[in-house]
Each structure stands twice: as structure tokens, then as C-alpha cells.
Design a protein around this motif. Sequence first.
Motif, mmCIF file in Angstrom:
data_model
loop_
_atom_site.group_PDB
_atom_site.id
_atom_site.type_symbol
_atom_site.label_atom_id
_atom_site.label_comp_id
_atom_site.label_asym_id
_atom_site.label_seq_id
_atom_site.Cartn_x
_atom_site.Cartn_y
_atom_site.Cartn_z
ATOM 1 N N THR A 132 -63.708 36.380 25.255
ATOM 2 C CA THR A 132 -62.626 36.489 26.240
ATOM 3 C C THR A 132 -63.085 36.912 27.627
ATOM 4 O OG1 THR A 132 -62.209 38.651 25.341
ATOM 5 C CG2 THR A 132 -60.742 36.879 24.610
ATOM 6 N N GLU A 135 -63.569 35.144 31.046
ATOM 7 C CA GLU A 135 -62.381 34.294 30.954
ATOM 8 C C GLU A 135 -62.430 33.618 29.594
ATOM 9 O OE1 GLU A 135 -62.294 31.425 34.126
ATOM 10 O OE2 GLU A 135 -61.124 30.031 32.926
ATOM 11 N N HIS A 137 -62.773 31.111 26.878
ATOM 12 C CA HIS A 137 -63.246 29.728 26.747
ATOM 13 C C HIS A 137 -63.327 29.356 25.284
ATOM 14 C CE1 HIS A 137 -64.816 29.814 30.952
ATOM 15 N NE2 HIS A 137 -64.508 28.533 30.864
ATOM 16 N N THR A 482 -64.077 24.552 27.081
ATOM 17 C CA THR A 482 -62.694 24.275 27.481
ATOM 18 C C THR A 482 -62.014 25.579 27.866
ATOM 19 O OG1 THR A 482 -62.684 22.515 25.850
ATOM 20 C CG2 THR A 482 -60.541 23.156 26.761
ATOM 21 N N SER A 483 -61.456 25.601 29.078
ATOM 22 C CA SER A 483 -60.707 26.783 29.513
ATOM 23 C C SER A 483 -59.210 26.482 29.423
ATOM 24 C CB SER A 483 -61.066 27.131 30.957
ATOM 25 O OG SER A 483 -60.136 28.085 31.425
ATOM 26 N N GLU A 485 -57.038 28.561 30.925
ATOM 27 C CA GLU A 485 -56.453 29.252 32.084
ATOM 28 C C GLU A 485 -56.171 28.201 33.166
ATOM 29 O OE1 GLU A 485 -55.627 32.701 32.911
ATOM 30 O OE2 GLU A 485 -54.664 31.215 34.205
ATOM 31 N N LYS A 491 -59.067 32.497 37.719
ATOM 32 C CA LYS A 491 -60.308 32.022 37.099
ATOM 33 C C LYS A 491 -61.515 32.744 37.695
ATOM 34 C CE LYS A 491 -60.438 27.655 35.754
ATOM 35 N NZ LYS A 491 -60.181 27.708 34.312
#
Length: 501
Positions: A132, A135, A137, A482-483, A485, A491
Amino acid sequence: MSLPVQTHIIDGEQVTPAAGEYIDMIDPATGKLTGRGAAGDATDVDLAVGAAKRAFATWKQTSTRERAEIISHMGLLLGAHLEELVALEARCTGLSTARLMAFDIPGVMQFFQTFAENLEEYAFVEYPPVRTLPEAHDVKIVKQPLGVCGLIPAWNGPLFLAFVKLLPAIAAGNTVVIKPAETASLAVVRAVELLQQVVPPGVINVVTGHGQQAGAALASHPDVAKISFTGSTRTGREIQKMAAETMKRVTLELGGKGPGIALPDAPVELTARGATMAFLLGSGQICVSGTRLFLHDAIHDAVVERMVALAGALRGGSPFDPATTLGPLAYRAHYERVLGYMDLGVAEGATLACGGGPMTVPGFEEGLFVEPTIFTDVTPDMRIYQEEIFGPLLSVIRYSDIEQAIAMANDSCYGLSAGIWTGDPIAAQSLAHRLEAGTVWINDWHAVTGDMSFGGTKHSGYGREINIASMESYLETKNYMTSFETDPCAKALFGLVHREA
Ligand code: NAD
């Protein structure tokens, strides 16, 4: 059996060599012509690589289930033609049918079993836990086939060495061009010809020919993604250089000078029989042969005496005669090279305990048979101690201090095989840890199972073969990040270049 005259197998078809030339294969047991193989060149290699490249486009899309089923059918098909394949292999290599049926063929069948049974469970996609910070992913690691793989095996076990490469390569989704050894390609070409019945055209191609022509053309071809090579350290270096130009992946299974250490408590009969088998199986033409034997003072004389008796009991003869326990060397230039080392051992001052020259076998006067040869009092400065000879020649070294024996065993440019003969196999495992070799046998030698991860260190090469993990070297790893957000201001990295926003 009539004299086979073989073509290349390209795109599912028999293809005659572009230059129209063929290579004579000589039966080393009789000296007679036993078959002809196509003398391929760069034109033939280019044709085969082109076919493999086209086939890759669809083969890479097949499911693991489809590929596992095809591999299983391949195994059954070859199993139904074993007698023919074994006869062809024996005729061009001089390997006995007894050895082929007890070692090479069960090995090949184990490879089929390994890849047919485990392919569907293999983790072609890995999902690491979501991290986490900074960010969230989602990471997916995907393993994809490389493309066209060039497989270049040696002559000392042609079927075994071709299939140990072929199965992981195609199981991973690659297509292949095999360039077998020019002196011994009969069984490999016939096997590939048979396999066209169950494998789509272009997935498995074979181009025969000399190393300098067909082999070099494959190793330098721009559309070949990987070369898997088994052969001498000298050629391995050449392959590595050729492959570097186009950034090919390379697996190198090269030479060896296997040290065996017999501890003072080693049972004499086990050690003598085992160490004799270790250097004489295949007439010493095996990369992992045990060719340097370090005998402790306490058992040196008893083991040598027994080994001399055992070596003297080996019988040369037809590869098809079950009584034959010592085959010929594979071809004349190699035979003369090995005999040269026997003379060298005497000249270097080692003590000849037995053998030392050509072996006359009644009825096989033209055969390339060599006496099992044991030198004692060998010292590390001698060439027979240092160099791979690839024949039935053993160097025995007397020692009194185990530290000295370990240091001498490791004092070699090679690191393929080693062994320990001992009365305490469990304790010997900590010793095994200290030996610089890809495989260490304890109270055994040459044993192979489908679970092994086989390969060398130092000048014996790199990369691992045999078990399911050997597929790794035929795969490319790719990450999908792959995000989830979608707020650009939230970001983590965006802010480094969008300060004003
Ligand atoms: P080699 O290097 O002469 O030939 C091996 C293969 O390479 C043959 O197919 C040959 O045609 C090809 N070749 C030769 N020159 C080439 C070139 N310039 N470019 C591309 N290909 C070329 O080896 P060999 O004498 O046939 O085999 C014996 C050697 O193989 C020994 O050193 C032995 O230890 C080693 N070997 C190693 C293993 C292992 O698993 N580590 C197994 C078997 C044999």
C-alpha cells in the motif's frame, strides 16, 4: 537395418541440405559407415529459424493443458519406437543398448513425465500481495516464452541431451531449432521426424551439420532468442561471444574434472566399485565422470588393488551384446586424443597401475576401444590431473589430511560434479557443502532423477537443467503494475513533476 540418409526436418517436412552435402557417420565399434546426415549451413538454419518464428506466433498462445497433452503424446509416440531409436543411437555413438535402456532412455522418459505432469500447475502468473505504500498497486508477474530457441547438444548422449533441453523449451511455449552433434545425429533426427505426427509444424525443427557452420549460424542468428548448449568449455566460450552480439540468453553445460574423495572410513568394496563405475560408465565420455580420486592413506592401497582388478574385468564388444561393459570411444580424432593423454601420464611421471593403451577386441579390430587406465601418484601440476580427457582414464591422488583433499578437489577450473565415499553419509553432507560443484554424490555417482536441478559452476558453465524449474531459463519475466488511484493529486510520484498543480 538399411543405411539411413537423413535430411533436416523443417516446418514439419524433410528438407535436403541447401548445399547438397552430407556427413558420413561411422560406427565406432566396427569402423563401418552407419548413416549419413545432412551437412547444413547458414541457409538451412535461416529456413529453420524462419519456420520456428512463424510457428511461435500460434504455439505461444496454446494453453498449458494443450501443451501438456502434446508432450504426453510425444512421450508415448517415442516409447512405441524405442527399439529403433536405441539401435540408431547405439550405431552412431557406440553406447551399449544396455546403458541406453538403463540410463539414457529412462532419463528421457522422466523428462516427459516431469513436463507432462507439472506443466499445468506451474506458476506462469504470480500475484504478490498488494503493497500500500506509497500508493496501492496491484502487481502481476507474468512469465512469457522467449521465442525461437537454438539447442546445441554434444554427442555423448544425443537423445538425453537433446530432450533435456527440448522439453522445457517447448513446455514454456517456445519453438526450437535443434543442431545435434554431427557425429551422432541419427536417433535425434529420427525422433524429431516421428514427433511431427503430434506437434504442429515448425515447433520442433532439426538442422544437422558441423558446429562451425550450422552451429555457429544458429548461435549468431538474429531471430534466435536463446541458445542452450552442451559441449566443451572451449566451444561454450565461442557460443557466449556469438550470442552476445544479439543479447541472446545462454545456458552452458560444459566440461568437468569430477573429484571423488574417499574418507578413511569408506567401505573398500563400495568405494572401489563406485569409483570404477564413476570413471568408466560410457567409457569415461560423460561430463560428470569421476576422473580424479583422492584416496586416504588408510585405504589407498586396498582400493587401488581392487579397482585394478575390477577395471581388468570389463569387456569390450558390440553395443548390442548384453555382455559388453566397455564401449568404444566415439570417433577417431577423439580416440587418438585420449591415447595421447595416456602417453602423457607416463611422460609426466605418474605410475601406471593398469591399462595405458588401445584395447584389442576380437571381432572388432577396427573399433575404437581403449583400455581402462588408472594412474596413481598423480600430482596437481600434471596435465592429466588438470585437463578434461573424456575417456577411460583415472588419476588417483593419495592424501592424509582431509583439508588438503578438499583444497585439491576444489583446485580446478571446473565445477560440475564431485563425490564423497564414506562410512557416514549424513556427516558427509557438511563436507559436500564445501565442494565447488553443481552436483555432489555421496556413496554414489551418475544417478539422475527428474527432480534434480543439474548444472555447473566455474568453467563448467551456468544454468540448470532437468527439473521443472529448468523452464525458468526459457521464460521472460514481465510485470504488470496497475494503480486504482484515479485522483492525480493523490498519486505519489505525480507530485514530483507537477508542483504547481
Ligand atoms: P563440442 O563443444 O565440440 O561440440 C558440442 C556441440 O557444439 C556439437 O553439436 C557441435 O557441432 C557444436 N559446435 C561445435 N563448434 C561450434 C561452434 N563454433 N558454434 C556452434 N556450435 C558448435 O563438444 P563435444 O566434444 O562434442 O562434447 C564433449 C564435451 O561436452 C565435453 O567437454 C563434455 O564434458 C561436455 N558435456 C557437458 C555436459 C554437461 O551437462 N555439462 C554433458 C555432456 C557433455
